[in-house]
Design a protein around this motif. Structure first.
Motif, PDB file in Angstrom:
ATOM      1  N   UNK A  60      33.923  34.000  38.574  1.00 44.08           N
ATOM      2  CA  UNK A  60      33.059  34.441  37.465  1.00 44.08           C
ATOM      3  C   UNK A  60      33.006  33.425  36.329  1.00 44.08           C
ATOM      4  N   UNK A  61      32.945  32.132  36.674  1.00 44.53           N
ATOM      5  CA  UNK A  61      33.024  31.093  35.653  1.00 44.53           C
ATOM      6  C   UNK A  61      31.747  30.287  35.449  1.00 44.53           C
ATOM      7  N   UNK A  62      30.640  30.670  36.064  1.00 46.20           N
ATOM      8  CA  UNK A  62      29.391  29.954  35.823  1.00 46.20           C
ATOM      9  C   UNK A  62      28.836  30.476  34.504  1.00 46.20           C
ATOM     10  N   UNK A  74      36.756  40.714  36.223  1.00 48.40           N
ATOM     11  CA  UNK A  74      38.182  41.058  36.113  1.00 48.40           C
ATOM     12  C   UNK A  74      39.043  40.117  36.956  1.00 48.40           C
ATOM     13  N   UNK A  75      38.637  39.861  38.213  1.00 47.35           N
ATOM     14  CA  UNK A  75      39.468  38.969  39.025  1.00 47.35           C
ATOM     15  C   UNK A  75      39.465  37.553  38.456  1.00 47.35           C
ATOM     16  N   UNK A  76      38.360  37.163  37.827  1.00 45.33           N
ATOM     17  CA  UNK A  76      38.319  35.862  37.158  1.00 45.33           C
ATOM     18  C   UNK A  76      39.266  35.819  35.973  1.00 45.33           C
ATOM     19  N   UNK A  77      39.233  36.864  35.168  1.00 48.25           N
ATOM     20  CA  UNK A  77      40.127  36.962  34.012  1.00 48.25           C
ATOM     21  C   UNK A  77      41.588  37.019  34.456  1.00 48.25           C
ATOM     22  N   UNK A  78      41.822  37.660  35.614  1.00 44.88           N
ATOM     23  CA  UNK A  78      43.185  37.775  36.149  1.00 44.88           C
ATOM     24  C   UNK A  78      43.672  36.483  36.804  1.00 44.88           C
TER      25      UNK A  78
END
Length: 127
Positions: A60-62, A74-78
């Motif tokens: 989730x970083x684009x 959430x998985x990106x933040x985690x």
């Protein structure tokens, strides 16, 4: 009997494709299943975010893609990062790997196809 089981297990392990052994050229046809929603050879978002430079990138970083699901954010933040192993797991069963993802694709069933797509993605780093 024990030797036969060990021989069989070794044969299966050796016959399984290693992710690094994927064929980036041949995989363009397999990646065709993804092209309706994603690009990999240009930094352009479609229904899904660009996959150019995805290998090594956090989930989730684009920055200019605003349609990530809450689950993917959430998985990106985690701390999830799209490495070869994570991509392979996700490509096999997206909804199992990240429950709540918006991605409708059911997944790739062939280990060879998965290895090839990972190789294709690795061949398209961010410029």
């Amino acid at each position: 009997m024990r030797f036969a089981i060990m021989f069989f297990a070794a044969t299966v392990l050796l016959a399984s494709p290693a992710l690094a052994d994927g064929d980036a050229v041949a995989s363009k046809a397999v990646f065709g299943k993804c092209m309706a929603c994603h690009t990999a050879d240009q930094p352009k978002n479609r229904v899904g975010p660009t996959l150019m430079g995805v290998v090594g990138r956090p989930a989730a970083a684009v920055g200019d893609y605003a349609k990530y699901s809450a689950a993917m954010k959430k998985v990106g933040t985690d701390g999830m990062v799209w490495d070869e192993k994570t991509l392979a797991h996700y490509l096999a069963a997206p909804k199992t790997a990240v429950p709540g993802t918006k991605m409708m694709f059911a997944g790739l069933k062939s280990d060879t196809d998965i290895a090839d797509v990972v190789a294709y993605l690795k061949a398209h780093p961010t410029p």
